[in-house]
Design a protein around this motif. Structure first.
Motif, PDB file in Angstrom:
ATOM      1  N   LYS A   1      47.314  34.421  38.185  1.00  0.00           N
ATOM      2  CA  LYS A   1      46.408  34.859  39.242  1.00  0.00           C
ATOM      3  C   LYS A   1      45.306  33.831  39.523  1.00  0.00           C
ATOM      4  O   LYS A   1      44.401  34.100  40.314  1.00  0.00           O
ATOM      5  CB  LYS A   1      45.773  36.195  38.854  1.00  0.00           C
ATOM      6  N   THR A   2      45.378  32.688  38.858  1.00  0.00           N
ATOM      7  CA  THR A   2      44.356  31.655  39.021  1.00  0.00           C
ATOM      8  C   THR A   2      44.948  30.412  39.671  1.00  0.00           C
ATOM      9  O   THR A   2      46.161  30.331  39.909  1.00  0.00           O
ATOM     10  CB  THR A   2      43.759  31.256  37.658  1.00  0.00           C
TER      11      THR A   2
ATOM     12  N   ARG B   1      46.895  36.360  32.646  1.00  0.00           N
ATOM     13  CA  ARG B   1      45.914  36.102  33.706  1.00  0.00           C
ATOM     14  C   ARG B   1      46.139  34.808  34.466  1.00  0.00           C
ATOM     15  O   ARG B   1      45.690  34.660  35.595  1.00  0.00           O
ATOM     16  CB  ARG B   1      44.501  36.090  33.100  1.00  0.00           C
TER      17      ARG B   1
END
Length: 449
Positions: free
Chosen positions: A149-150, A146
């Motif tokens: 995507k940050t 994840r």
């Protein structure tokens, strides 16, 4: 008569020339350029410096609060002229030193990771060793899956070694890491001492944070970690069962569980500390029940190496021998880690990892001050960010939140103590980082709201 008159005129002419020359020299001195005046160099500890760090281990408070805290540094000395000259030489030398490829003789391939931003000034050192370690799970909802995507995608280095082991000690690595002081490198440490002490960390259990995962679950399951700070927000939280339900439970420093199980749980799989914070915790929190690190079959001990004393205590624990020298000389490590402690239960953070956390996640303005060499992320911050780099899912409890003034410094405080802010950590910056990681979905931060 004419001859005497000529001599008098000649003497008068010479006197006049000498007088004019003297006047010229005098005027020249009065109008000398300002760059010839040597500037006054103000050293640390000079009159007028309002923030002092003594060589007895006390810290400057921002703002002043109580002084009992495990993370206070030791043996801090004012900067000297010789140290400034040394720093200047290091800076000049660093601009020409190459970052050669490095490989280890055992274990995963180790190579340098190129910096994502300029690494000046030289002491920042935003270049790190990288090693290929295969993932332990097929978790489809992991932090690593994840993070890209940050907003943290650009600063996250996936393959940086979190832990150091015997294979990391080479002459090339020693030369590279000797540029960085404290927990950020090997400056001031003897090469032979590093070889002798780190040689005991020679198994996969030493460089894998979650070394027993295969015996705990199957590969497809996500590794869930609870990272527990000691903040007062946990008092009366009733989060104990939730914390213990995770696969792994990380704790640090004065981690008192007896009598507080309902709020903080009872399990400890990973205990993070430096020798300095351990000894300070034993002294500071004995009155509220802290006797030393948690001891259990599943507990691993992770040293945060601030000094050579961390390496010496680690070796003593692994070999079941008294500490060879230093402040803990002659002490029996089993007093702290239990009779059954062995090398496979010991780990030590890699200096590159701590420096990377400082540079990429907690790059405080303190690095622009005279205290830059003692600044580092707090022990709890290193622990939480280490979990972020090794676990699939991370829940954080007992860490500082925006409403920190509503809670005492620790959950076990008998009376209210305000949170202390010190010059060698930037807790306000850590507070902001925890909020950002929570909002990005990379950690689940416990709050009362």
């Amino acid at each position: 008569m004419m001859r005497m008159a000529l001599q008098r005129k000649l003497v008068l002419a010479v006197f006049t020339i000498i007088s004019l020359l003297c006047v010229y020299i005098l005027c020249l001195n009065l109008d000398w350029p300002s760059w010839s005046i040597q500037p006054h160099l103000r050293m640390s500890g000079s009159p007028g410096d309002t923030e002092e760090l003594s060589n007895t281990g006390s810290r400057t408070h921002l703002p002043p609060t109580h002084t009992s805290h495990p993370d206070r540094p030791t043996a801090l000395k004012p900067t000297t002229e010789l140290q400034l000259q040394k720093a200047q030489k290091l800076f000049l030398k660093s601009t020409s030193r190459p970052d050669a490829d490095r490989t280890c003789t055992r274990g995963p391939t180790v190579r340098p990771t190129q910096s994502a931003r300029p690494s000046e000034p030289a002491f920042i050192g935003d270049t790190y060793t990288s090693e290929d370690i295969p993932p332990q799970t097929d978790c489809s909802d992991s932090v690593r899956g994840r993070v890209g995507k940050t907003e943290f995608g650009g600063q996250f280095v996936e393959n940086i070694p979190v832990l150091q082991a015997a294979r990391h000690v080479t002459s090339e690595e020693y030369q590279r890491l000797s540029w960085y002081p404290g927990a950020h490198g090997w400056e001031g440490l003897e090469y032979q001492m590093l070889v002798e002490t780190l040689s005991v960390l020679n198994s996969s259990a030493n460089w894998q944070m979650l070394d027993d995962w295969e015996s705990r679950s199957n590969k497809s399951e996500c590794r869930r970690c609870a990272v527990v700070g000691n903040g007062g927000i946990l008092k009366d939280s009733q989060k104990g069962k939730e914390i213990d339900s995770h696969h792994y439970v990380f704790r640090t420093n004065g981690a008192i569980t007896k009598g507080f199980e309902q709020d903080v749980g009872s399990r400890t799989t990973h205990y993070t500390f430096s020798t300095n914070t351990l000894m300070n915790s034993i002294r500071s929190y004995a009155g509220v029940g802290y006797r030393g690190p948690p001891v259990s079959k599943e507990t691993r001990y992770i040293f945060l190496p601030d000094h050579d004393r961390d390496y010496l205590l680690m070796k003593a624990a692994a070999t079941h021998t008294p500490v060879e020298r230093g402040p803990e000389r002659g002490k029996d490590p089993s007093v702290y880690f239990g009779k059954d402690v062995s090398a496979v239960k010991l780990k030590m953070y890699h200096p590159d990892f701590v420096r990377y956390l400082r540079n990429r996640f907690l790059r405080s303005n303190t690095l622009k001050t005279k205290y830059k060499n003692i600044y580092r992320p707090s022990t709890g911050a290193v622990m939480l960010l280490a979990a972020l780099h090794t676990c699939d899912q991370v829940s954080a409890y007992g860490f500082i939140t925006p409403d920190y003034k509503n809670y005492s410094d620790h959950y076990y405080d008998i009376s209210y103590h305000p949170v202390g802010f010190f010059i060698n950590h930037d807790l306000r910056m850590e507070l902001t980082l925890w909020q950002q990681l929570h909002q990005a979905g990379l950690i689940r931060l416990y709050t009362r709201h």
